[in-house]
Design a protein around this motif. Structure first.
Motif, PDB file in Angstrom:
ATOM      1  N   PRO A 270     -12.058   2.250  -4.424  1.00 33.47           N
ATOM      2  CA  PRO A 270     -11.772   0.800  -3.970  1.00 33.47           C
ATOM      3  C   PRO A 270     -10.290   0.406  -4.320  1.00 33.47           C
ATOM      4  N   LYS A 271      -9.751   0.932  -5.502  1.00 33.47           N
ATOM      5  CA  LYS A 271      -8.602   0.599  -6.211  1.00 33.47           C
ATOM      6  C   LYS A 271      -7.383   1.615  -5.382  1.00 33.47           C
ATOM      7  N   LEU A 272      -7.798   2.783  -5.011  1.00 32.61           N
ATOM      8  CA  LEU A 272      -6.832   3.544  -4.378  1.00 32.61           C
ATOM      9  C   LEU A 272      -6.749   3.501  -2.984  1.00 32.61           C
ATOM     10  N   LEU A 273      -7.719   2.849  -2.438  1.00 31.25           N
ATOM     11  CA  LEU A 273      -7.454   2.351  -0.956  1.00 31.25           C
ATOM     12  C   LEU A 273      -6.864   1.236  -0.739  1.00 31.25           C
ATOM     13  N   ALA A 274      -6.898   0.334  -1.949  1.00 34.89           N
ATOM     14  CA  ALA A 274      -6.115  -0.856  -1.807  1.00 34.89           C
ATOM     15  C   ALA A 274      -4.582  -0.378  -1.878  1.00 34.89           C
ATOM     16  N   PHE A 275      -4.526   0.539  -3.037  1.00 35.51           N
ATOM     17  CA  PHE A 275      -3.083   0.996  -2.930  1.00 35.51           C
ATOM     18  C   PHE A 275      -2.449   1.397  -1.741  1.00 35.51           C
ATOM     19  N   LYS A 276      -3.156   2.406  -0.941  1.00 31.62           N
ATOM     20  CA  LYS A 276      -2.794   2.966   0.309  1.00 31.62           C
ATOM     21  C   LYS A 276      -2.470   1.691   1.381  1.00 31.62           C
ATOM     22  N   ARG A 277      -3.265   0.834   1.385  1.00 33.52           N
ATOM     23  CA  ARG A 277      -3.021  -0.278   2.352  1.00 33.52           C
ATOM     24  C   ARG A 277      -1.607  -1.286   1.879  1.00 33.52           C
ATOM     25  N   ALA A 278      -1.477  -1.466   0.521  1.00 28.90           N
ATOM     26  CA  ALA A 278      -0.169  -1.974   0.059  1.00 28.90           C
ATOM     27  C   ALA A 278       0.901  -1.059   0.369  1.00 28.90           C
ATOM     28  N   GLN A 279       0.933   0.128   0.197  1.00 27.40           N
ATOM     29  CA  GLN A 279       2.072   1.126   0.384  1.00 27.40           C
ATOM     30  C   GLN A 279       2.254   1.108   1.725  1.00 27.40           C
ATOM     31  N   SER A 280       1.328   1.086   2.869  1.00 26.23           N
ATOM     32  CA  SER A 280       1.666   1.234   4.146  1.00 26.23           C
ATOM     33  C   SER A 280       2.499  -0.006   4.685  1.00 26.23           C
ATOM     34  N   VAL A 281       2.195  -1.206   3.923  1.00 24.88           N
ATOM     35  CA  VAL A 281       3.256  -2.306   4.480  1.00 24.88           C
ATOM     36  C   VAL A 281       4.488  -2.103   4.630  1.00 24.88           C
ATOM     37  N   PHE A 282       5.161  -1.690   3.341  1.00 21.46           N
ATOM     38  CA  PHE A 282       6.470  -1.480   3.332  1.00 21.46           C
ATOM     39  C   PHE A 282       6.881  -0.272   4.416  1.00 21.46           C
ATOM     40  N   THR A 283       6.288   0.726   4.286  1.00 21.13           N
ATOM     41  CA  THR A 283       6.628   1.745   5.286  1.00 21.13           C
ATOM     42  C   THR A 283       6.798   1.224   6.668  1.00 21.13           C
ATOM     43  N   ASP A 284       5.511   0.460   7.016  1.00 22.14           N
ATOM     44  CA  ASP A 284       5.283   0.250   8.426  1.00 22.14           C
ATOM     45  C   ASP A 284       6.219  -0.822   8.822  1.00 22.14           C
ATOM     46  N   VAL A 285       6.686  -1.538   7.723  1.00 24.44           N
ATOM     47  CA  VAL A 285       7.699  -2.830   8.330  1.00 24.44           C
ATOM     48  C   VAL A 285       8.953  -2.043   8.622  1.00 24.44           C
ATOM     49  N   ILE A 286       9.448  -1.318   7.795  1.00 26.42           N
ATOM     50  CA  ILE A 286      10.901  -0.574   7.998  1.00 26.42           C
ATOM     51  C   ILE A 286      10.654   0.335   9.273  1.00 26.42           C
ATOM     52  N   ARG A 287       9.413   1.062   9.469  1.00 24.93           N
ATOM     53  CA  ARG A 287       9.443   2.033  11.008  1.00 24.93           C
ATOM     54  C   ARG A 287       9.368   1.076  11.951  1.00 24.93           C
ATOM     55  N   THR A 288       8.729  -0.114  11.830  1.00 26.39           N
ATOM     56  CA  THR A 288       8.354  -0.752  12.937  1.00 26.39           C
ATOM     57  C   THR A 288       9.628  -1.557  13.463  1.00 26.39           C
ATOM     58  N   ALA A 289      10.502  -2.163  12.334  1.00 28.81           N
ATOM     59  CA  ALA A 289      11.843  -2.686  12.442  1.00 28.81           C
ATOM     60  C   ALA A 289      12.889  -1.571  13.298  1.00 28.81           C
ATOM     61  N   LEU A 290      12.897  -0.543  12.541  1.00 26.19           N
ATOM     62  CA  LEU A 290      13.753   0.393  13.073  1.00 26.19           C
ATOM     63  C   LEU A 290      13.348   1.076  14.488  1.00 26.19           C
ATOM     64  N   SER A 291      12.121   1.006  14.866  1.00 26.88           N
ATOM     65  CA  SER A 291      11.854   1.375  16.115  1.00 26.88           C
ATOM     66  C   SER A 291      12.395   0.431  17.301  1.00 26.88           C
ATOM     67  N   LEU A 292      12.803  -0.826  16.899  1.00 28.05           N
ATOM     68  CA  LEU A 292      13.419  -1.679  18.019  1.00 28.05           C
ATOM     69  C   LEU A 292      14.958  -1.345  18.431  1.00 28.05           C
ATOM     70  N   GLU A 293      15.390  -0.699  17.258  1.00 27.58           N
ATOM     71  CA  GLU A 293      16.884  -0.149  17.879  1.00 27.58           C
ATOM     72  C   GLU A 293      16.851   1.145  18.474  1.00 27.58           C
ATOM     73  N   GLU A 294      15.644   1.793  18.798  1.00 30.79           N
ATOM     74  CA  GLU A 294      15.225   3.000  19.676  1.00 30.79           C
ATOM     75  C   GLU A 294      15.260   2.483  21.386  1.00 30.79           C
ATOM     76  N   GLU A 295      14.951   1.207  21.483  1.00 33.21           N
ATOM     77  CA  GLU A 295      14.681   0.618  22.678  1.00 33.21           C
ATOM     78  C   GLU A 295      15.792   0.237  23.630  1.00 33.21           C
ATOM     79  N   ARG A 296      15.837   0.533  24.657  1.00 34.00           N
ATOM     80  CA  ARG A 296      16.968   0.127  25.520  1.00 34.00           C
ATOM     81  C   ARG A 296      17.129  -1.431  25.736  1.00 34.00           C
ATOM     82  N   THR A 297      15.920  -2.121  25.645  1.00 31.45           N
ATOM     83  CA  THR A 297      16.167  -3.575  25.741  1.00 31.45           C
ATOM     84  C   THR A 297      14.923  -4.142  24.908  1.00 31.45           C
TER      85      THR A 297
END
Length: 358
Positions: A270-297
């Protein structure tokens, strides 16, 4: 290499690499041409995970005959080529959240057993992890601390110049990592062995004979075997009954090779799964934000969808990071501010690059 540029396929879809597929004459006994893939890392790519081997190709060569179901390699002049596995990814056949056939589950379990046989002192492949990010043999707690440290330094702090405002608007401040450490520390010692560290549905290919192949080894490392299981369970999204079955069969597979490999799993998984959930927050926030720059509108509906994705990963990590999930409109507004600031900054930079520009 193929003699005909028209038969070269690519670039294929992929995050880390730009990949081209080249048909070449088959080896003796192979009547048909065999397709091989040539890959190069995408320029300017953000890496969110440690890379602990100097070369994926060198690692795969060292694993030939030790791990089943990995691509063959050939050297074509200065280019190292991996055999292109003809088939469908596991994700294309059985989507995220769905169960997979027992025959394929068994092959994944077998892979875990084979990985357990590859100990840190038994592999002739150059390792590049610095001492800062490399834990002592069996120190599972130190291993996880170094994963946290990498996320803190190389993902969070390194990207602060571009994402500070967005991070803070989402409640992701420096104290998040202190709270994470409090919640996941105290792991049981387990003997280290080779980890693939990225075993998800798109990194398994099923060929026409039902054989499972494992691709994309660039994140492989030596470390705590339970981390490989946690990463696999987190990424695969098995149904609960199949997740329990995989966990039980994994334990038998690794214990039969190296006793003690699953010690403390009830407390530590459970601790290692909790780390994976926490780790994903930072990567997914960055990737999701950057994906906006790939959109035309970028309009309100697009911002809302991006905000929903961010709120989902934040919700999954509320306990390990000790955070509260902002309201949907707050997340959407934060993304909008970040996007506008990036657009304004890009305009200023473009103007400065033009002679006489402001």
């Amino acid at each position: 290499m193929s003699g005909d540029a028209g038969v070269v396929e690519g670039p294929l879809h992929g995050y880390h690499h730009e990949t081209y597929v080249v048909p070449l004459p088959g080896r003796p006994g192979e009547a048909e041409p065999v397709r091989w893939k040539c890959r190069e890392p995408r320029p300017g790519l953000l890496w969110f995970d440690r890379r602990c081997f100097a070369s994926e190709e060198e690692l795969l060569r060292a694993l030939q005959g030790r791990i089943e179901g990995i691509p063959d390699l050939i050297q074509a002049g200065s280019a190292g080529l991996q055999r292109f596995i003809e088939g469908e990814t596991l994700g294309a056949l059985y989507g995220s959240g769905g169960g997979i056939p027992s025959s394929l589950l068994g092959q994944i379990v077998s892979l875990f057993g084979q990985l357990a046989r590859v100990r840190p002192d038994s592999l002739a492949a150059e390792r590049t992890c610095t001492s800062v990010y490399r834990a002592a043999e069996g120190d599972s707690d130190g291993f996880l601390e170094r994963l946290i440290l990498f996320t803190e330094e190389e993902v969070y702090q390194r990207n602060m110049p571009d994402f500070k405002g967005l991070f803070y608007d989402l409640g992701l401040d420096e104290a998040s990592f202190g709270r994470l450490r409090e919640r996941v520390s105290g792991l049981t010692r387990r003997p280290f062995h080779l980890l693939h560290a990225d075993l998800h549905r798109e990194n398994f290919v099923v060929d026409g004979m039902g054989r499972l192949w494992t691709i994309d080894w660039e994140l492989a490392m030596f470390g705590d075997p339970l981390y490989d299981l946690a990463t696999h369970l987190y990424l695969m999204r098995y149904p609960r009954d199949q997740e329990d079955r995989m966990t039980g069969q994994w334990r038998k597979a690794v214990e039969s090779v190296v006793p003690g490999s699953s010690d403390g799993r009830e407390k530590d998984l459970p601790k290692l799964l909790a780390f994976k959930r926490a780790q994903s927050v930072f990567t997914d926030v960055i990737r999701t934000a950057l994906s906006l720059e790939e959109e035309r509108t970028v309009d309100a509906s697009l911002l809302a969808r991006a905000g929903d994705r961010i709120r989902q990963v934040l919700s999954a990590a509320t306990v390990p990071l000790g955070i509260k999930v902002p309201a949907a409109e707050s997340v959407t507004a934060a993304l909008g501010r970040w996007y506008e600031e990036r657009a304004e900054s890009a305009e200023v930079m473009a103007g400065a690059a033009v002679p006489g520009g402001a």
